[in-house]
Scaffold this motif. Structure first.
Motif, short mmCIF file in Angstrom:
data_model
loop_
_atom_site.label_atom_id
_atom_site.label_comp_id
_atom_site.label_asym_id
_atom_site.label_seq_id
_atom_site.Cartn_x
_atom_site.Cartn_y
_atom_site.Cartn_z
N LYS A 34 -13.08 -17.08 -5.67
CA LYS A 34 -12.01 -17.99 -5.20
C LYS A 34 -10.72 -17.18 -5.23
N SER A 35 -10.70 -16.14 -4.42
CA SER A 35 -9.64 -15.13 -4.50
C SER A 35 -8.30 -15.68 -4.04
N ALA A 36 -7.26 -15.12 -4.63
CA ALA A 36 -5.89 -15.52 -4.31
C ALA A 36 -5.15 -14.36 -3.64
N HIS A 37 -4.35 -14.69 -2.66
CA HIS A 37 -3.45 -13.73 -2.01
C HIS A 37 -2.03 -14.06 -2.45
N VAL A 38 -1.47 -13.21 -3.31
CA VAL A 38 -0.11 -13.42 -3.80
C VAL A 38 0.86 -12.75 -2.83
N VAL A 39 1.62 -13.57 -2.13
CA VAL A 39 2.62 -13.08 -1.19
C VAL A 39 3.97 -13.10 -1.90
N LEU A 40 4.51 -11.94 -2.19
CA LEU A 40 5.77 -11.86 -2.91
C LEU A 40 6.96 -12.15 -1.99
N ASP A 41 8.10 -12.43 -2.59
CA ASP A 41 9.22 -12.96 -1.80
C ASP A 41 9.85 -11.94 -0.86
N ASP A 42 9.52 -10.64 -1.04
CA ASP A 42 10.08 -9.62 -0.15
C ASP A 42 9.08 -9.17 0.92
N SER A 56 -12.10 -10.79 -6.29
CA SER A 56 -11.11 -9.95 -5.61
C SER A 56 -9.78 -10.68 -5.55
N GLY A 57 -8.81 -10.03 -4.97
CA GLY A 57 -7.48 -10.61 -4.82
C GLY A 57 -6.68 -9.79 -3.84
N GLU A 58 -5.46 -10.23 -3.60
CA GLU A 58 -4.60 -9.52 -2.65
C GLU A 58 -3.16 -9.74 -3.03
N VAL A 59 -2.33 -8.72 -2.79
CA VAL A 59 -0.90 -8.81 -3.04
C VAL A 59 -0.18 -8.18 -1.86
N SER A 60 0.88 -8.86 -1.39
CA SER A 60 1.71 -8.34 -0.31
C SER A 60 3.16 -8.28 -0.76
N SER A 61 3.78 -7.13 -0.49
CA SER A 61 5.19 -6.94 -0.86
C SER A 61 5.74 -5.77 -0.06
N ALA A 62 7.06 -5.80 0.19
CA ALA A 62 7.71 -4.65 0.82
C ALA A 62 7.78 -3.46 -0.13
N ASN A 100 -1.14 -4.72 0.20
CA ASN A 100 -0.53 -4.53 1.52
C ASN A 100 -1.56 -4.13 2.58
N GLY A 101 -2.71 -4.77 2.54
CA GLY A 101 -3.72 -4.54 3.57
C GLY A 101 -4.64 -3.37 3.33
N GLY A 102 -4.45 -2.63 2.22
CA GLY A 102 -5.33 -1.50 1.93
C GLY A 102 -6.75 -1.97 1.64
N MET A 103 -7.73 -1.19 2.06
CA MET A 103 -9.13 -1.57 1.93
C MET A 103 -9.73 -1.01 0.64
#
Length: 494
Positions: free
Chosen positions: A269-277, A427-433, A453-456
């Motif tokens: 039940k993976s989470a994608h954490v999208v950071l504010d930047d 698994s999980g995912e994080v996105s940030s500048a 950031n989309g890395g595999m």
């Protein structure tokens, strides 16, 4: 043994199973129907094996391991898997048509279902050939004496592989080829809904390779007790399984009396954490695409999207636009990216969890039901739920459908806490500048892998598996190969 409908590409697979080197039907002649999920029609049949069939297959695997040179002859194993790789390449298009027929996977995205597992056979053949099965670790001092120590890697023995229906041919390969190349014998029990992805592999092994009788067996059955019999059989040394956490628990219990080794890839039940930047125009369209491209039938899918409250409405708008434009329909259409769910029961489960989410306060921004344009097929609309309660069923249970649950958060610490609020940890995912910031958050996630950031993270050269109730052990890489080996330490005089 096959039927073809030339106008649609539908192709029925081999109905036979492989036991002790012989392609065969079950003794009583019973079969079960294989349903095309895009049309709800019977595409063909498979033999309905019994617990007696499973016992014969295990007996053959046990005998082949104990009495043949398979476990000791690396070069022979390499030659056999190389033969298999070449044969699978020749049968690639037939396998593709079977996968689309029994899974409903869109033909345009079958690379991971067909080409990828075929190349995996070659990978494990090469890896296993070059692996050092006897390692000299040099001299060691213990209790005033000096000894030379060797580490010997032995095959585990008889491996039972129980596979699911979402990417069946890939998982049939992934759970058996490293086991075979490590020197084990194998009994494969494919999923009931997708038997042909297993029976075709068995047919090709029997007809086009020199793999000895009993080394590789495939037992088809529509009965749960046949897989349970494999898990409990004391002649089986190891079970490898991909599927639900509930079934994984049952497999652990069945093997407890013999302390059977288990390799389990379970729910997520993976989470994608999208950071504010984060650049939402890069991160979120791909998040919506990944939710739909396999009809949501993926254990690693980041189905929980965690958006900062300050950018919540902006993020929801991007997700909604992507999902509303997503191409869903006939899996034989190359432009389609989302096909049907695997079965009527799976569709009902997905729709039920969506309804439960709404009852717990979530808003449906798009989708939420059955697409009205399709008269047949187990389709579900791409569905976006906003304002999801992090503790609700829809946020806690694996849906296995094209559904994204969006949860707002205020602080980075809160986002990490929500992401880790799960019995799963696949698994999980994080996105940030800021890549370093994203990495720091990813390292706080209690998961076996994470995308930054989309890395595999996924690939044959790197270990893959879960934490918590998402599984035990790892696939892929040297770690994954060694799961199918026992370690023996040998002491010699200095």
């Amino acid at each position: 043994m096959t039927t073809v409908e030339s106008d649609s590409g539908v192709l029925a697979g081999d109905p036979r199973m492989l036991i002790d080197g012989e392609l065969q039907l079950t003794a009583g002649g019973a079969t079960f129907d294989v349903i095309n999920p895009a049309t709800e029609e019977v595409a063909g049949v498979a033999t309905d094996g019994t617990t007696d069939d499973m016992a014969r297959a295990v007996d053959a695997a046990r005998r082949a391991f104990d009495t043949t040179e398979w476990s000791r002859d690396v070069e022979f194993r390499y030659r056999c898997l190389t033969q298999l790789h070449s044969a699978l390449q020749r049968d690639q298009e037939r396998l593709r048509r079977i996968v689309v027929t029994e899974v409903g996977c869109p033909v345009g995205v079958t690379w991971s279902h067909v080409e990828s597992p075929i190349e995996e056979v070659e990978h494990w053949a090469e890896f296993g050939r070059s692996f050092q099965y006897l390692e000299d670790t040099g001299l060691h001092q213990t209790m005033g004496t000096s000894s030379r120590r060797l580490i010997h890697y032995d095959p585990v023995g008889v491996v039972g592989a129980i596979t699911p229906w979402n990417v069946p041919f890939y998982l049939n390969v992934a759970e058996t080829m490293p086991a075979l190349m490590a020197g084990n014998t194998v009994v494969l029990k494919p999923a009931q809904l997708t038997p042909w992805a297993g029976s075709e592999l068995g047919r090709i092994v029997a007809e086009e390779t020199d793999i000895p009788a009993g080394v590789f067996n495939v037992v088809l059955s529509n009965a749960n007790e046949v897989g349970a019999a494999l898990s409990a059989d004391p002649r089986v040394d190891m079970i490898t399984f991909t599927g639900s956490t509930a079934t994984g628990r049952a497999i652990l219990a069945a093997g407890a009396s013999t302390v059977k080794r288990t390799l389990l890839e379970l729910g997520g039940k993976s989470a994608h954490v999208v950071l504010d930047d984060a650049d939402l125009t890069k991160a979120l369209p791909m998040a919506a695409t990944m939710a739909c491209i396999m009809s949501g039938q993926s254990c690693v899918l980041p189905s929980r999207i965690l958006l900062p409250r300050s950018r919540y409405d902006e993020g929801l708008a991007i997700l909604q636009a992507t999902m509303e434009a997503f191409p869903i329909g006939d899996p034989w259409d190359p432009a389609v990216l989302q096909g049907p769910q695997i079965s009527a029961g799976q569709r009902e489960k997905v729709l039920g969890l969506i309804a439960d989410g709404v009852a717990s306060g979530a808003r449906v921004l798009t989708g939420g039901g059955v697409p009205p344009q399709f008269e047949r097929g187990y389709y579900v609309q791409p569905t976006l739920l906003a304002d999801v309660d992090p503790d609700s069923r829809v946020a806690q249970e694996e849906i296995f459908g094209p559904v994204l649950s969006v949860i707002p958060y205020e602080t980075e610490d809160e986002a990490v806490a929500i992401a880790n609020n799960s019995i799963y940890g696949l698994s999980g995912e994080v996105s940030s500048a800021d890549e370093e910031r994203a990495l720091a958050v990813a390292m706080r996630l209690r998961t076996g892998s994470a995308t930054i950031n989309g890395g595999m993270y996924f690939g044959l050269t790197s270990p893959f598996g879960g934490t918590k109730q998402s599984g035990l052990g790892r696939r892929n890489g040297a770690h994954g190969f060694q799961e199918y080996l026992e370690i023996k330490t040998l002491g010699l005089p200095a």
